[in-house]
Design a protein around this motif. Structure first.
Motif, PDB file in Angstrom:
ATOM      1  N   GLY A  69      -4.973   1.548   8.831  1.00 19.43           N
ATOM      2  CA  GLY A  69      -3.664   1.828   9.773  1.00 19.43           C
ATOM      3  C   GLY A  69      -2.562   2.152   8.882  1.00 19.43           C
ATOM      4  O   GLY A  69      -2.707   2.908   8.009  1.00 19.43           O
ATOM      5  N   ASN A  70      -1.466   1.584   9.080  1.00 20.46           N
ATOM      6  CA  ASN A  70      -0.212   1.945   8.485  1.00 20.46           C
ATOM      7  C   ASN A  70       0.085   0.974   7.347  1.00 20.46           C
ATOM      8  O   ASN A  70       1.170   0.526   7.368  1.00 20.46           O
ATOM      9  N   TYR A  71      -0.893   0.315   6.472  1.00 18.03           N
ATOM     10  CA  TYR A  71      -0.876  -0.686   5.665  1.00 18.03           C
ATOM     11  C   TYR A  71       0.033  -0.328   4.500  1.00 18.03           C
ATOM     12  O   TYR A  71       0.955  -1.538   4.144  1.00 18.03           O
ATOM     13  N   ILE A  72       0.719   0.949   4.263  1.00 11.30           N
ATOM     14  CA  ILE A  72       1.664   1.111   3.247  1.00 11.30           C
ATOM     15  C   ILE A  72       2.946   0.635   3.469  1.00 11.30           C
ATOM     16  O   ILE A  72       3.546   0.233   2.838  1.00 11.30           O
ATOM     17  N   GLU A  73       3.162   0.708   5.049  1.00  9.75           N
ATOM     18  CA  GLU A  73       4.553   0.402   5.544  1.00  9.75           C
ATOM     19  C   GLU A  73       4.705  -1.180   5.295  1.00  9.75           C
ATOM     20  O   GLU A  73       6.062  -1.729   5.130  1.00  9.75           O
ATOM     21  N   SER A  74       3.434  -2.035   5.177  1.00  5.49           N
ATOM     22  CA  SER A  74       3.727  -3.656   4.730  1.00  5.49           C
ATOM     23  C   SER A  74       3.839  -3.977   3.555  1.00  5.49           C
ATOM     24  O   SER A  74       4.073  -4.918   3.112  1.00  5.49           O
ATOM     25  N   LEU A  75       3.452  -2.947   2.509  1.00  5.23           N
ATOM     26  CA  LEU A  75       3.449  -3.280   1.202  1.00  5.23           C
ATOM     27  C   LEU A  75       4.824  -3.900   0.601  1.00  5.23           C
ATOM     28  O   LEU A  75       4.516  -4.805  -0.222  1.00  5.23           O
ATOM     29  N   PRO A  76       5.815  -2.968   0.754  1.00  2.00           N
ATOM     30  CA  PRO A  76       7.135  -3.762  -0.014  1.00  2.00           C
ATOM     31  C   PRO A  76       7.289  -4.995   0.431  1.00  2.00           C
ATOM     32  O   PRO A  76       7.766  -5.709  -0.541  1.00  2.00           O
ATOM     33  N   ALA A  77       7.274  -5.579   1.812  1.00  2.00           N
ATOM     34  CA  ALA A  77       7.528  -6.896   2.184  1.00  2.00           C
ATOM     35  C   ALA A  77       6.537  -7.649   1.705  1.00  2.00           C
ATOM     36  O   ALA A  77       6.909  -8.959   1.097  1.00  2.00           O
ATOM     37  N   ILE A  78       5.389  -7.195   1.376  1.00  2.00           N
ATOM     38  CA  ILE A  78       4.288  -8.270   0.762  1.00  2.00           C
ATOM     39  C   ILE A  78       4.618  -8.546  -0.512  1.00  2.00           C
ATOM     40  O   ILE A  78       4.580  -9.653  -1.157  1.00  2.00           O
ATOM     41  N   SER A 124      -4.334  10.839  -3.079  1.00  2.00           N
ATOM     42  CA  SER A 124      -3.643  10.817  -2.014  1.00  2.00           C
ATOM     43  C   SER A 124      -2.971   9.507  -1.566  1.00  2.00           C
ATOM     44  O   SER A 124      -1.761   9.508  -1.181  1.00  2.00           O
ATOM     45  N   ASP A 125      -3.702   8.455  -1.793  1.00  3.48           N
ATOM     46  CA  ASP A 125      -3.043   7.236  -1.649  1.00  3.48           C
ATOM     47  C   ASP A 125      -1.666   6.727  -2.501  1.00  3.48           C
ATOM     48  O   ASP A 125      -0.709   6.566  -2.136  1.00  3.48           O
ATOM     49  N   LEU A 126      -1.950   7.472  -3.825  1.00  9.98           N
ATOM     50  CA  LEU A 126      -0.885   7.390  -4.746  1.00  9.98           C
ATOM     51  C   LEU A 126       0.378   8.094  -4.191  1.00  9.98           C
ATOM     52  O   LEU A 126       1.598   7.687  -4.088  1.00  9.98           O
ATOM     53  N   ASP A 127       0.281   9.464  -3.752  1.00 10.18           N
ATOM     54  CA  ASP A 127       1.383  10.013  -3.201  1.00 10.18           C
ATOM     55  C   ASP A 127       1.957   9.494  -2.119  1.00 10.18           C
ATOM     56  O   ASP A 127       3.229   9.422  -1.896  1.00 10.18           O
ATOM     57  N   LEU A 128       1.111   8.964  -0.958  1.00  8.88           N
ATOM     58  CA  LEU A 128       1.706   8.450   0.023  1.00  8.88           C
ATOM     59  C   LEU A 128       2.533   7.236  -0.161  1.00  8.88           C
ATOM     60  O   LEU A 128       3.565   6.919   0.319  1.00  8.88           O
ATOM     61  N   THR A 129       1.936   6.310  -1.099  1.00 10.82           N
ATOM     62  CA  THR A 129       2.619   5.251  -1.348  1.00 10.82           C
ATOM     63  C   THR A 129       4.012   5.281  -2.160  1.00 10.82           C
ATOM     64  O   THR A 129       5.143   4.965  -1.766  1.00 10.82           O
ATOM     65  N   LYS A 130       3.938   6.102  -3.043  1.00 10.10           N
ATOM     66  CA  LYS A 130       5.284   6.437  -3.843  1.00 10.10           C
ATOM     67  C   LYS A 130       6.406   7.194  -2.783  1.00 10.10           C
ATOM     68  O   LYS A 130       7.419   6.830  -2.984  1.00 10.10           O
ATOM     69  N   THR A 131       5.805   8.091  -2.063  1.00 14.93           N
ATOM     70  CA  THR A 131       6.894   8.794  -1.086  1.00 14.93           C
ATOM     71  C   THR A 131       7.443   7.642  -0.188  1.00 14.93           C
ATOM     72  O   THR A 131       8.634   7.467   0.068  1.00 14.93           O
ATOM     73  N   HIS A 132       6.498   6.644   0.343  1.00 14.31           N
ATOM     74  CA  HIS A 132       7.099   5.649   1.392  1.00 14.31           C
ATOM     75  C   HIS A 132       7.978   4.705   0.556  1.00 14.31           C
ATOM     76  O   HIS A 132       9.024   4.304   0.983  1.00 14.31           O
ATOM     77  N   PHE A 133       7.734   4.157  -0.758  1.00 14.77           N
ATOM     78  CA  PHE A 133       8.589   3.287  -1.325  1.00 14.77           C
ATOM     79  C   PHE A 133       9.865   4.207  -1.873  1.00 14.77           C
ATOM     80  O   PHE A 133      11.048   3.355  -1.871  1.00 14.77           O
ATOM     81  N   ARG A 134       9.833   5.357  -2.224  1.00 11.20           N
ATOM     82  CA  ARG A 134      10.929   5.976  -2.525  1.00 11.20           C
ATOM     83  C   ARG A 134      12.216   6.137  -1.326  1.00 11.20           C
ATOM     84  O   ARG A 134      13.164   5.965  -1.661  1.00 11.20           O
ATOM     85  N   LEU A 135      11.383   6.311  -0.242  1.00  9.76           N
ATOM     86  CA  LEU A 135      12.412   6.475   0.960  1.00  9.76           C
ATOM     87  C   LEU A 135      12.713   5.117   1.499  1.00  9.76           C
ATOM     88  O   LEU A 135      13.949   4.915   2.227  1.00  9.76           O
ATOM     89  N   ASN A 136      11.867   3.991   1.565  1.00  6.68           N
ATOM     90  CA  ASN A 136      12.118   2.792   2.357  1.00  6.68           C
ATOM     91  C   ASN A 136      12.230   1.803   1.445  1.00  6.68           C
ATOM     92  O   ASN A 136      12.733   0.691   1.999  1.00  6.68           O
ATOM     93  N   ALA A 137      11.928   1.866   0.135  1.00  3.58           N
ATOM     94  CA  ALA A 137      12.098   0.478  -0.627  1.00  3.58           C
ATOM     95  C   ALA A 137      12.333   1.007  -2.032  1.00  3.58           C
ATOM     96  O   ALA A 137      11.814   0.644  -3.065  1.00  3.58           O
ATOM     97  N   PRO A 138      13.626   1.140  -2.169  1.00  2.83           N
ATOM     98  CA  PRO A 138      14.292   1.867  -3.515  1.00  2.83           C
ATOM     99  C   PRO A 138      14.217   0.488  -4.342  1.00  2.83           C
ATOM    100  O   PRO A 138      14.579   0.749  -5.685  1.00  2.83           O
ATOM    101  N   ASP A 139      14.197  -0.689  -3.790  1.00  2.45           N
ATOM    102  CA  ASP A 139      14.279  -2.006  -4.724  1.00  2.45           C
ATOM    103  C   ASP A 139      13.072  -2.126  -5.620  1.00  2.45           C
ATOM    104  O   ASP A 139      13.218  -2.874  -6.449  1.00  2.45           O
ATOM    105  N   CYS A 140      12.028  -1.492  -5.255  1.00  2.00           N
ATOM    106  CA  CYS A 140      10.515  -1.549  -5.955  1.00  2.00           C
ATOM    107  C   CYS A 140      10.284  -0.270  -6.827  1.00  2.00           C
ATOM    108  O   CYS A 140      10.338   0.792  -6.167  1.00  2.00           O
TER     109      CYS A 140
END
Length: 431
Positions: free
Chosen positions: A109-118, A15-31
């Motif tokens: 919370g919305n920790y996944i949203e902060s991961l690309p910047a971190i 579950s965490d993996l799918d949410l993280t991959k989706t967020h990175f694909r849409l919002n952090a294509p550089d990662c």
């Protein structure tokens, strides 16, 4: 084009993996995420390929994140690590950071949203530090090693010579000798055994702190003592290591991490000091500005109370390019001309002198200027409405550092009434 960041992501929760991959694909294509689901798989992948950062979940099926971090230290894998965990506490945070992770992110919370910047920040931070990455040349570090057991000294020196040659260990056998050296010379870190014959490591740490010495301390001991560990960390020790099996393997990594943390703390202190000094300077400038405005207001009030025209001009008074750089508002009441007109027109004062007085007024002004002393002159001005205004000018000369005249300043008053009274008396005397 944005540079790609290769991220090795160790996570077994689908579950965490799918949410993280989706967020990175849409919002952090550089990662670019490459996923492994076990600790051993993570370590194997790190041996096979080059990654910019490791995103490590603390709960993996075969080993936890702490064990992965320890294994990275043993294998001397030098790369930025960001730990994520569903359940954590203060003790876990401290342990994770002590083992070299650059950041710790709870799954809240919305920790996944902060991961690309971190992750980007972790990569940028490590790329600016020496010693990170495969094949990077490591900076030599001077380590003051305080130990009285010769067997421990020999083992430590032998291990560091083989696996951490960039650490230069300078051995002393007593804390008092170490304290004297710390006051005379600069070391990157102090490595000290807890129990010494003369004084404990805590006494040495306390003495260094009292003297304002900034070198970070790591305390090692053969026997674990929770009270001593707490006391050491409260006094400011950066780490407390028990001499268990393979502790020498972990020790170089702990030293490097302590030095990096110490440098960061000192940098923060320096920045805080600079910020405080800047704030004090800005406050002082604001105070001076307020005082200056008050002084200017008082000066304006004084000038306004002068029954005449206060002025200052640069250049010879009889030359066409002489310019007035200050004239009081009294000019508008006296002659009807605006301050701006006076300031913007070269040699304006002479252009409005009565034709019968112009040659004499120019000659006298030139003589006053050349003498360097100034003088008093009377002449007539033609007001804007055509009135003839008799004035008396009291002038002084402005000189440069070499004593050469460069301008003039003075006060010119309206003496028309006095001149008319004098003419009236003269006419009466003639009768």
């Amino acid at each position: 084009m944005t540079e790609k960041i290769r991220v090795l992501y160790a996570e077994d929760d689908l579950s965490d993996l799918d949410l993280t991959k989706t967020h990175f694909r849409l919002n952090a294509p550089d990662c670019e995420l490459e996923v492994v689901d076990t600790g051993q798989g993570c370590l194997a992948r790190l041996q096979e390929g080059k990654y910019d950062v490791l995103l490590l979940d603390n709960r993996l099926p075969d080993m936890d994140g702490i064990e992965v971090l320890k294994e990275l230290a043993i294998r001397d894998v030098r790369m930025p690590v960001v730990m994520v965990t569903a359940v954590g506490d203060e003790a876990l945070v401290v342990q994770v950071l002590r083992l070299g992770a650059l950041d710790y992110v709870p799954k809240q919370g919305n920790y996944i949203e902060s991961l690309p910047a971190i992750l980007r920040n972790a990569v940028a931070q490590c790329r600016t530090q020496q010693g990170w990455g495969q094949g990077a040349e490591r900076r030599q570090r001077r380590i003051l090693y305080v130990e009285h057991h010769q067997a421990d000294i020999d083992l430590t020196l032998e291990h560091f010579a083989g696996s951490a040659a960039h650490f230069i260990l300078e051995v002393v056998h007593s804390p008092s000798h170490a304290l004297a050296l710390l006051q005379e010379d600069k070391f990157d870190l102090v490595l000290v055994d807890l129990r010494m014959p003369e004084m404990t490591a805590l006494d040495l740490l306390r003495g260094a702190k009292d003297l304002g010495l900034l070198a970070p301390f790591i305390i090692i001991t053969g026997q674990g003592d929770e009270a001593a560990a707490v006391a050491a960390l409260k006094l400011g020790a950066f780490d407390y290591i028990i001499k268990r099996d393979n502790y020498l393997t972990y020790l170089p990594h702990a030293i490097e991490n302590a030095i990096a943390r110490s440098q960061l703390i000192q940098t923060n202190r320096r920045l805080q000091t600079e910020l405080a000094e800047r704030e004090r300077a800005e406050a002082e400038n604001a105070r001076l500005l307020v005082e200056g405005l008050g002084q200017r207001q008082r000066l304006d009030e004084i000038i306004a109370s002068v029954p005449g025209l206060v002025w200052e001009a640069w250049g010879r008074p009889d030359e066409a390019d002489q310019r007035t750089n200050f004239v009081s508002n009294h000019v508008e009441r006296m002659l009807g001309y605006s301050v701006q007109q006076w300031l913007s027109t070269p040699n304006f004062w002479l252009s409005i002198v009565h034709p019968d007085d112009k040659e004499r007024a120019a000659r006298e002004a030139a003589e006053f200027f050349a003498s360097g002393k100034g003088g008093i002159s009377q002449f007539r001005w033609i007001a804007r409405d055509g009135r003839v205004v008799w004035v008396e000018g009291h002038s002084t000369v402005i000189c440069d550092n070499q004593g050469n005249p460069v301008g003039m300043r003075g006060v010119t008053t309206d003496i028309t009434a006095r001149k008319e009274a004098e003419r009236g008396r003269a006419q009466l005397e003639e009768q």
